[in-house]
Scaffold this motif. Structure first.
Motif, mmCIF file in Angstrom:
data_model
loop_
_atom_site.group_PDB
_atom_site.id
_atom_site.type_symbol
_atom_site.label_atom_id
_atom_site.label_comp_id
_atom_site.label_asym_id
_atom_site.label_seq_id
_atom_site.Cartn_x
_atom_site.Cartn_y
_atom_site.Cartn_z
ATOM 1 N N GLY A 60 0.818 -1.198 0.000
ATOM 2 C CA GLY A 60 0.000 0.000 0.000
ATOM 3 C C GLY A 60 0.854 1.251 0.000
ATOM 4 N N TYR A 61 1.867 1.282 0.877
ATOM 5 C CA TYR A 61 2.765 2.435 0.928
ATOM 6 C C TYR A 61 3.619 2.533 -0.336
ATOM 7 C CZ TYR A 61 1.656 3.391 5.810
ATOM 8 O OH TYR A 61 1.009 3.725 6.973
ATOM 9 N N PHE A 62 4.013 1.377 -0.870
ATOM 10 C CA PHE A 62 4.796 1.351 -2.108
ATOM 11 C C PHE A 62 3.984 1.943 -3.259
ATOM 12 C CE2 PHE A 62 6.991 -1.456 -5.471
ATOM 13 C CZ PHE A 62 7.981 -0.511 -5.682
ATOM 14 N N SER A 63 2.698 1.547 -3.336
ATOM 15 C CA SER A 63 1.810 2.098 -4.367
ATOM 16 C C SER A 63 1.595 3.590 -4.159
ATOM 17 C CB SER A 63 0.464 1.360 -4.339
ATOM 18 O OG SER A 63 0.622 -0.015 -4.625
ATOM 19 N N SER A 64 1.539 4.025 -2.887
ATOM 20 C CA SER A 64 1.354 5.449 -2.588
ATOM 21 C C SER A 64 2.524 6.283 -3.088
ATOM 22 C CB SER A 64 1.200 5.652 -1.076
ATOM 23 O OG SER A 64 0.062 4.995 -0.587
ATOM 24 N N LEU A 65 3.741 5.773 -2.868
ATOM 25 C CA LEU A 65 4.937 6.509 -3.276
ATOM 26 C C LEU A 65 5.025 6.684 -4.785
ATOM 27 C CD1 LEU A 65 7.593 4.953 -0.850
ATOM 28 C CD2 LEU A 65 6.553 7.223 -0.729
ATOM 29 N N GLU A 76 -0.901 11.030 -6.832
ATOM 30 C CA GLU A 76 -1.296 11.840 -5.675
ATOM 31 C C GLU A 76 -0.619 11.253 -4.439
ATOM 32 O OE1 GLU A 76 -5.480 12.985 -5.469
ATOM 33 O OE2 GLU A 76 -5.754 12.078 -7.425
ATOM 34 N N ARG A 77 0.685 11.358 -4.394
ATOM 35 C CA ARG A 77 1.500 10.694 -3.383
ATOM 36 C C ARG A 77 1.116 11.086 -1.958
ATOM 37 N NH1 ARG A 77 7.624 11.828 -4.252
ATOM 38 N NH2 ARG A 77 7.035 10.864 -6.246
ATOM 39 N N SER A 78 0.911 12.371 -1.739
ATOM 40 C CA SER A 78 0.638 12.855 -0.389
ATOM 41 C C SER A 78 -0.695 12.342 0.132
ATOM 42 C CB SER A 78 0.653 14.390 -0.374
ATOM 43 O OG SER A 78 0.420 14.869 0.920
ATOM 44 N N PHE A 79 -1.748 12.494 -0.669
ATOM 45 C CA PHE A 79 -3.069 12.043 -0.232
ATOM 46 C C PHE A 79 -3.113 10.529 -0.080
ATOM 47 C CE2 PHE A 79 -7.287 10.340 -1.079
ATOM 48 C CZ PHE A 79 -8.046 11.029 -0.131
ATOM 49 N N GLY A 101 -2.471 3.581 -6.224
ATOM 50 C CA GLY A 101 -2.362 4.338 -4.974
ATOM 51 C C GLY A 101 -3.667 4.293 -4.193
ATOM 52 N N PRO A 102 -3.655 3.864 -2.927
ATOM 53 C CA PRO A 102 -4.870 3.792 -2.121
ATOM 54 C C PRO A 102 -5.588 5.129 -2.013
ATOM 55 C CG PRO A 102 -3.098 2.575 -1.066
ATOM 56 C CD PRO A 102 -2.484 3.310 -2.227
ATOM 57 N N GLY A 103 -6.895 5.094 -2.238
ATOM 58 C CA GLY A 103 -7.733 6.268 -2.026
ATOM 59 C C GLY A 103 -7.889 7.212 -3.190
ATOM 60 N N GLY A 144 -14.928 15.693 -2.940
ATOM 61 C CA GLY A 144 -13.792 14.951 -3.465
ATOM 62 C C GLY A 144 -12.536 15.736 -3.749
ATOM 63 N N GLN A 145 -12.408 16.948 -3.190
ATOM 64 C CA GLN A 145 -11.187 17.730 -3.410
ATOM 65 C C GLN A 145 -10.050 17.173 -2.545
ATOM 66 O OE1 GLN A 145 -13.357 21.049 -2.109
ATOM 67 N NE2 GLN A 145 -13.511 21.999 -4.096
ATOM 68 N N ARG A 146 -8.897 16.973 -3.138
ATOM 69 C CA ARG A 146 -7.787 16.373 -2.404
ATOM 70 C C ARG A 146 -6.534 17.243 -2.439
ATOM 71 N NH1 ARG A 146 -9.880 11.326 -4.926
ATOM 72 N NH2 ARG A 146 -8.368 11.492 -6.595
ATOM 73 N N PHE A 147 -6.616 18.399 -3.027
ATOM 74 C CA PHE A 147 -5.406 19.214 -3.185
ATOM 75 C C PHE A 147 -5.453 20.440 -2.275
ATOM 76 C CE2 PHE A 147 -6.291 17.055 -7.200
ATOM 77 C CZ PHE A 147 -5.154 16.315 -7.336
#
Length: 447
Positions: free
Chosen positions: A81-86, A90-93, A288-290, A444-447
């Motif tokens: 999950g963290y690997f996919s996030s990196l 949208e790495r931060s979210f 990336g999760p989410g 749904g705003q993520r930024f």
């Protein structure tokens, strides 16, 4: 011991009280964000209890209800999950959301240490009482609709919910406990009425996935030759009565609702499009999760695919999906083995059914992403593991240097979690409206 049990159960019962009792949200402008804020507070409070335990326990021994194999599966799941996030756009979210899931797993492990029967019953009764207060408000709305000769509109009857499925997702966890309480003759009639109202509201909301999940669970329970056979059959009779009542009430106002409509509400197209967009890369990592988002035609974007397996495969990757399936399968297998040996343990049996129906409904709806139902899923998972592995808890030894390192990293991660969640929340503009099926906050705003 009594004080320790009160401290352990207090965050859970407060969570039920603050998210389910039908009061006007005072910490946000809608119920979804109100419930998400309470969920974040719940997870942080559990984290503080875990940190406190490590500080005060000189031996640094944590007894887990997870065996080594399941611990490994969870670690693999989170790693990918963290690997996919990196690697996400949208790495931060995505990192925020992955850590959010990590906190839920930590909460589940902590809750698994609550295996005292009296404490668990206290949690279940708190859940039922708070949810029933919400059901009674809905009953008043039904009475008002009928007296004013208005259609049974679930968006009006399900008081305060911007998406009626959020209401149904909580209901499915309640049904097995109501079936359990049918065993007690002194309150049998009251419980039957509450069960009837829950099922009637499911028909009013046309929640076919919830109905299908209840039917599948009932068939599973009967196949397992459960000790609750009589109560399950009574529940099915209640289901039939509520169905008949719904059509009678609906015909009074001639609204013509079709509970058994044949359309998939876009689910099949959503699943098909998501699967068709998968690549070989998804066998290892996800997007990336989410961060899922997809529109069908001119519709508002869906923020999750309404299927837990497809979602994990798309966002977390194939390796994480296999790990997740493995740990759930192991939990179900251990539970069935336990119930065969302890046929009179109806408490564990009802928790098992509550967890199982949540997993089943996650294949059709967003049980695993919405604040209350998501938390309920991990609470029931933790309670089930605590009961099933009551005599087989695995001690985990941590030396003081590793303990200090873990606490430091965890504290920094929690700070990032709160800071990022608050930043995204402050960027929400309610005047822009809501998207269909919010993921974290209600917009749904993520930024």
């Amino acid at each position: 011991m009594m004080t320790e049990n009160i401290i352990k159960t207090l965050p859970i019962n407060l969570f039920f009280l603050l998210t389910l009792v039908p009061i006007v949200p005072i910490v946000s402008y809608d119920y979804h964000n109100h419930q998400r804020i309470i969920q974040v507070a719940f997870l942080i409070s559990i984290s503080l209890l875990v940190i406190t335990f490590f500080f005060t326990n000189k031996k640094s021994i944590f007894k887990s209800s997870l065996n080594k194999k399941n611990c490994l599966f969870f670690l693999i799941f989170l790693f990918f999950g963290y690997f996919s996030s990196l690697l996400s756009m949208e790495r931060s979210f995505s990192s925020l959301y992955t850590f959010h899931i990590s906190l839920l797993i930590i909460a589940m492990c902590y809750i698994s240490t609550i295996n005292d029967k009296r404490s668990i019953l206290f949690i279940i009764y708190a859940l039922l009482i708070t949810h029933t207060s919400l059901i009674l408000i809905c009953l008043l709305n039904i009475v008002f609709a009928l007296s004013e000769k208005q259609p049974l509109n679930p968006y009006i009857i399900y008081s305060g919910f911007i998406n009626i499925r959020f209401f149904n997702q909580v209901q499915v966890f309640i049904l097995p406990f109501l079936v359990l309480l049918l065993k007690f003759k002194s309150i049998q009639r009251i419980v039957f009425i509450i069960l009837y109202l829950n099922l009637l509201l499911i028909f009013i909301g046309q929640a076919r996935g919830a109905l299908l999940s209840f039917l599948i669970l009932s068939m599973l329970a009967l196949a397992l030759k459960t000790t609750m056979k009589k109560q399950i059959l009574t529940g099915l009779i209640c289901l039939l009565i509520s169905c008949i009542s719904f059509y009678i009430l609906d015909s009074l106002n001639q609204s013509g609702a079709e509970i058994l409509r044949t359309s998939s509400s876009g689910r099949i197209d959503l699943w098909s499009n998501t699967l068709s967009n998968l690549t070989l890369e998804h066998l290892l990592i996800g997007t990336g999760p989410g961060v899922f988002e997809m529109s069908l035609g001119n519709s508002a974007p869906f923020s999750h695919p309404h299927n837990s397996l497809i979602e994990i495969l798309n966002e977390w990757g194939g390796v994480a999906l296999v790990s997740c399936i493995a740990v759930i399968f192991t939990t179900l297998k251990e539970s069935i083995t336990y119930l065969k040996k302890h046929k009179n343990d109806v408490l564990t049996e009802s928790i098992f059914y509550s967890f199982t129906i949540g997993i089943i409904y996650s294949l059709f709806s967003g049980v695993h992403v919405m604040p209350v139902s998501q938390t309920l899923l991990f609470i029931m998972w933790g309670l089930l593991l605590g009961r099933v592995n009551l005599m087989h808890q695995t001690p985990i030894y941590i030396n003081r240097y590793l303990k200090f390192l873990l606490i430091s990293l965890f504290t920094i991660a929690c700070f990032f979690y709160l800071q990022k969640a608050l930043q995204i929340y402050n960027n929400i503009d309610p005047d822009k409206g809501y998207i269909y099926g919010p993921r974290f906050w209600s917009v749904g705003q993520r930024f």
